[in-house]
Design an enzyme around this catalytic site. Structure first.
Site, PDB file in Angstrom:
ATOM      1  N   LYS A  79    -127.821 -29.350 -52.317  1.00 48.87           N
ATOM      2  CA  LYS A  79    -128.516 -28.439 -53.233  1.00 48.87           C
ATOM      3  C   LYS A  79    -128.932 -29.140 -54.521  1.00 48.87           C
ATOM      4  O   LYS A  79    -129.525 -28.521 -55.396  1.00 48.87           O
ATOM      5  CB  LYS A  79    -127.601 -27.263 -53.578  1.00 48.87           C
ATOM      6  CG  LYS A  79    -127.092 -26.490 -52.370  1.00 48.87           C
ATOM      7  CD  LYS A  79    -126.077 -25.420 -52.796  1.00 48.87           C
ATOM      8  CE  LYS A  79    -125.474 -24.723 -51.588  1.00 48.87           C
ATOM      9  NZ  LYS A  79    -124.437 -23.740 -51.984  1.00 48.87           N
TER      10      LYS A  79
ATOM     11  N   ARG B  29    -116.445 -42.100 -50.272  1.00 48.28           N
ATOM     12  CA  ARG B  29    -117.438 -43.016 -49.691  1.00 48.28           C
ATOM     13  C   ARG B  29    -118.813 -42.489 -50.065  1.00 48.28           C
ATOM     14  O   ARG B  29    -119.088 -41.296 -49.916  1.00 48.28           O
ATOM     15  CB  ARG B  29    -117.318 -43.128 -48.171  1.00 48.28           C
ATOM     16  CG  ARG B  29    -118.517 -43.863 -47.553  1.00 48.28           C
ATOM     17  CD  ARG B  29    -118.296 -44.273 -46.133  1.00 48.28           C
ATOM     18  NE  ARG B  29    -117.321 -45.355 -46.042  1.00 48.28           N
ATOM     19  CZ  ARG B  29    -117.031 -45.994 -44.903  1.00 48.28           C
ATOM     20  NH1 ARG B  29    -117.631 -45.644 -43.781  1.00 48.28           N
ATOM     21  NH2 ARG B  29    -116.143 -46.959 -44.903  1.00 48.28           N
TER      22      ARG B  29
ATOM     23  N   ARG C 208    -113.069 -44.697 -38.713  1.00 47.62           N
ATOM     24  CA  ARG C 208    -111.822 -45.396 -38.976  1.00 47.62           C
ATOM     25  C   ARG C 208    -111.317 -45.197 -40.396  1.00 47.62           C
ATOM     26  O   ARG C 208    -110.143 -44.863 -40.608  1.00 47.62           O
ATOM     27  CB  ARG C 208    -112.007 -46.900 -38.712  1.00 47.62           C
ATOM     28  CG  ARG C 208    -111.818 -47.317 -37.281  1.00 47.62           C
ATOM     29  CD  ARG C 208    -112.673 -48.511 -36.947  1.00 47.62           C
ATOM     30  NE  ARG C 208    -114.080 -48.179 -37.116  1.00 47.62           N
ATOM     31  CZ  ARG C 208    -114.788 -47.552 -36.192  1.00 47.62           C
ATOM     32  NH1 ARG C 208    -114.234 -47.225 -35.057  1.00 47.62           N
ATOM     33  NH2 ARG C 208    -116.057 -47.240 -36.399  1.00 47.62           N
ATOM     34  N   THR C 209    -112.179 -45.373 -41.387  1.00 49.88           N
ATOM     35  CA  THR C 209    -111.703 -45.299 -42.766  1.00 49.88           C
ATOM     36  C   THR C 209    -111.212 -43.899 -43.112  1.00 49.88           C
ATOM     37  O   THR C 209    -110.132 -43.729 -43.678  1.00 49.88           O
ATOM     38  CB  THR C 209    -112.815 -45.733 -43.745  1.00 49.88           C
ATOM     39  OG1 THR C 209    -113.227 -47.061 -43.429  1.00 49.88           O
ATOM     40  CG2 THR C 209    -112.318 -45.696 -45.178  1.00 49.88           C
TER      41      THR C 209
ATOM     42  N   HIS D 121    -115.924 -52.521 -50.626  1.00 53.14           N
ATOM     43  CA  HIS D 121    -115.004 -51.738 -49.804  1.00 53.14           C
ATOM     44  C   HIS D 121    -113.622 -52.348 -50.018  1.00 53.14           C
ATOM     45  O   HIS D 121    -113.088 -53.046 -49.151  1.00 53.14           O
ATOM     46  CB  HIS D 121    -115.431 -51.818 -48.339  1.00 53.14           C
ATOM     47  CG  HIS D 121    -114.828 -50.778 -47.453  1.00 53.14           C
ATOM     48  ND1 HIS D 121    -113.742 -50.021 -47.821  1.00 53.14           N
ATOM     49  CD2 HIS D 121    -115.162 -50.373 -46.191  1.00 53.14           C
ATOM     50  CE1 HIS D 121    -113.439 -49.186 -46.832  1.00 53.14           C
ATOM     51  NE2 HIS D 121    -114.281 -49.383 -45.841  1.00 53.14           N
TER      52      HIS D 121
END
Length: 391
Positions: A167, A188, A137-138, A216
């Protein structure tokens, strides 16, 4: 670019926010303890105490102000002026003035989405979505928001595994590289505080789309917007937070925002292993917000305007799956909960859900969680517009 609160705004209740700059330029009228300006529509000069700066670079813009009303006054944000924030990192950045102005822009975005397909407000801008944790959703909400305003998107769905992070590249190096390709980064990350680290070294706006168990903020903004649209007010409401409150970044951020409103009461309903952390409780207490912990979801649901359900987050338990199983399924919103809820009340959820809201709740008009997700599109369209081109 660290988040700031530089405002070019005027408030009828005598509040002007200080911008990040420390020197007056020719575009500002400044004095030691007060500020003077001329507002053409009233043809008068006004001085306000304590305030520091006010942009008057283009006085004609005073005729094109965004106006929001609150109980304590009328607040103005001039069209074309720079947005107050450089980045969106945490809920504490926002105040009620900015809320109301953002919500006005979100309503404009709703009209654009419904009535003006092909809008080109952000034509020529490029947004990078850098997601180190899974998201549906985000990520899609931000990408949809950007494209609906005419912008373009660079995306990586699982940067933790399919980027140079695998890496051993540091987050800081990744941000410095990606900012060379884009105008704004939506991040995120699995570590709390990662968005702040990114903002501290980036030269373009950073939006925190969730940093581990931290915050958030855009979810919290859309949650407040949802409550305002669904309930019709934010002062004097009662909200029940249910589920994983220890790891739920959405409820943490929302608690910070609700603390800015008057006569709010918050209930915490959760299994013992995932209770709300003390830092949030202490913050609410410091702001005079009434809160209460309860183990009786039925009683809380009968009192609340909003039942905010969250899932128990298995990914936060590590190897302690025994604790996860102990917490999961203890508090479920079902028909029994709906029966005691008030008619005007709503059920919200940041999604995804598992079994903490039964599917037969979906058909009840008080089930607001899918509308909540849609409201998120408008809030994110508004934020992208404001961060990239201003008011």
């Amino acid at each position: 670019m660290a988040a700031s609160s530089s405002l070019f705004s005027y408030s009828m209740h005598m509040e002007v926010f200080a911008p990040k700059i420390s020197k007056c330029s020719k575009d500002f009228i400044c004095c030691h303890r007060k500020i003077s300006y001329t507002e053409p529509s009233y043809l008068k000069s006004t001085c306000y105490p304590i305030s520091r700066f006010l942009c008057i670079n283009n006085l004609s813009k005073w005729g094109k102000m965004k106006k929001t009303r609150q109980g304590d006054g009328i607040h103005y944000f001039s069209d074309g002026q720079k947005f107050q924030l450089d980045d969106v990192i945490e809920a504490q950045q926002f105040d009620r003035d900015i809320f109301n102005a953002i919500f006005e822009v979100a309503r404009d975005m709703e009209n654009i989405e419904k009535n003006s397909p092909g809008n080109q407000i952000l034509k020529g801008y490029l947004m990078a979505t850098l997601f180190y944790e899974p998201s549906t959703r985000t990520r899609l909400s931000f990408e949809s928001a950007m494209r609906r305003l005419g912008g373009d998107v660079l995306t990586t769905e699982n940067a933790r595994e399919f980027s140079s992070a695998a890496k051993g590249e540091t987050l800081e190096d990744t941000i410095r590289t990606v900012e060379g390709y884009s105008d704004l980064i939506v991040l995120r990350h699995f570590e709390s505080g990662a968005a702040r680290r990114a903002a501290d070294i980036a030269g373009i706006p950073i939006i925190n789309a969730g940093d581990g168990p931290g915050q958030h903020p855009t979810q919290a903004l859309l949650d407040v917007y949802t409550i305002e649209r669904e309930i019709g007010k934010l002062d004097g409401i009662k909200v029940g937070f249910v589920g994983d409150l220890a790891n739920g970044r959405t409820v943490r951020s929302l608690a910070y925002l609700l603390a800015k409103y008057k006569d709010v009461k918050i209930y915490f309903v959760s299994p013992d292993v995932v209770k709300m952390k003390d830092d949030i409780k202490d913050y609410l207490t410091s702001k005079g917000v009434d809160w209460e912990e309860s183990s009786d979801l039925v009683e809380v649901a009968s009192e609340c305007d909003v039942v905010y359900q969250t899932r128990i987050q298995k990914e936060r338990f590590g190897e302690r799956l025994d604790l996860y199983e102990k917490a999961r399924g203890k508090y479920i919103v079902n028909q029994n909960i709906l029966k005691v809820m008030q008619r005007h009340a709503v059920v919200m959820h940041p999604l995804p859900r598992l079994d903490e809201i039964t599917v037969d709740v979906d058909s009840d008009p008080r089930a607001a969680y899918f509308r909540q997700a849609k409201y998120g599109l408008y809030i994110r369209m508004a934020l992208l517009k404001l961060l990239l081109v201003g008011w």
